[in-house]
Design a protein around this motif. Structure first.
Motif, PDB file in Angstrom:
ATOM      1  N   ARG A  92       0.844  -1.199   0.000  1.00 30.40           N
ATOM      2  CA  ARG A  92       0.000   0.000   0.000  1.00 30.40           C
ATOM      3  C   ARG A  92       0.871   1.239   0.000  1.00 30.40           C
ATOM      4  O   ARG A  92       2.017   1.211   0.419  1.00 30.40           O
ATOM      5  N   PHE A  93       0.276   2.325  -0.492  1.00 33.53           N
ATOM      6  CA  PHE A  93       0.986   3.598  -0.601  1.00 33.53           C
ATOM      7  C   PHE A  93      -0.039   4.715  -0.455  1.00 33.53           C
ATOM      8  O   PHE A  93      -1.137   4.627  -0.999  1.00 33.53           O
ATOM      9  N   ALA A  94       0.321   5.765   0.277  1.00 32.80           N
ATOM     10  CA  ALA A  94      -0.543   6.946   0.363  1.00 32.80           C
ATOM     11  C   ALA A  94       0.338   8.161   0.584  1.00 32.80           C
ATOM     12  O   ALA A  94       1.305   8.099   1.347  1.00 32.80           O
ATOM     13  N   SER A  95       0.014   9.239  -0.112  1.00 32.08           N
ATOM     14  CA  SER A  95       0.790  10.460   0.048  1.00 32.08           C
ATOM     15  C   SER A  95      -0.027  11.668  -0.390  1.00 32.08           C
ATOM     16  O   SER A  95      -0.821  11.587  -1.326  1.00 32.08           O
ATOM     17  N   LEU A  96       0.209  12.771   0.297  1.00 25.33           N
ATOM     18  CA  LEU A  96      -0.227  14.046  -0.230  1.00 25.33           C
ATOM     19  C   LEU A  96       0.715  14.392  -1.372  1.00 25.33           C
ATOM     20  O   LEU A  96       1.853  13.900  -1.410  1.00 25.33           O
ATOM     21  N   VAL A  97       0.269  15.212  -2.293  1.00 22.86           N
ATOM     22  CA  VAL A  97       1.060  15.585  -3.463  1.00 22.86           C
ATOM     23  C   VAL A  97       0.994  17.101  -3.617  1.00 22.86           C
ATOM     24  O   VAL A  97      -0.096  17.679  -3.596  1.00 22.86           O
TER      25      VAL A  97
END
Length: 190
Positions: free
Chosen positions: A84-89
């Motif tokens: 899994r991966f999550a980030s603000l951009v």
């Protein structure tokens, strides 16, 4: 037949389940080969993996707007989570107030976040060879592809699955097909 409908005097042959996909494609030919099209399971190679994707953006224009948040959960062919991966951009410009009202992500939240190009290699590895799954893939996929293109990368998913299209077909009488509504109806925590 009058106006495309059988009259009361005409007899209509019973529907053979094996003909449903061909009939569906004949009725809506623009769907052939696109997300939401009807194909027999034997006509589609088994997926190697699924990449479930969600994005938040600065707006709805593929060319003008940018991703401000992205999350990807990669599942194996059996549906088990493998990554899994999550980030603000950080977008190039300010986030409009209309977009902030939708997702709550403002300029201060993304100030220290990486630009999409900085995340592109890691994201591509998660998406590579997987079925791209999104709730409203017609919105998410073009934005993701455009973000990759801005980073100099061409992204084409192995296949596309849209949960919004699926639930419109599975639950046609429901008033809402929003992700939050679906999860509430089916007891799924977001």
């Amino acid at each position: 037949m009058v106006g495309g409908l059988a009259s009361a005097q005409e007899k209509v042959a019973p529907l053979d389940a094996r003909e449903v996909p061909q009939r569906a494609l004949a009725v809506v030919p623009r769907l052939a080969g696109l997300p939401g099209s009807v194909r027999r399971r034997t006509e589609v190679a088994p997926p190697a993996a699924y990449a479930v994707v969600d994005v938040e953006t600065t707006g709805t224009s593929v060319e003008a707007d940018e991703i401000v948040s992205i999350a990807v959960v990669r599942l194996d062919a059996g549906g088990d989570e493998i990554d899994r991966f999550a980030s603000l951009v950080r977008p190039a410009g300010p986030i409009p107030s209309e977009a902030i009202a939708v997702h709550g992500i403002d300029d201060a939240a993304v100030r220290g976040a990486p630009e999409f190009a900085e995340l592109a290699a890691e994201l591509l590895a998660l998406l590579d060879g997987a079925v791209f799954v999104a709730h409203n893939a017609d919105f998410d996929l073009p934005l993701v592809q455009h973000a990759f293109a801005r980073a100099g990368i061409r992204y084409r998913p192995a296949e596309v699955a849209c949960t919004l299209d699926a639930f419109r077909l599975l639950e046609p009488t429901e008033r809402s097909h929003r992700l939050e509504s679906l999860c509430e109806r089916h007891g799924i925590a977001l």
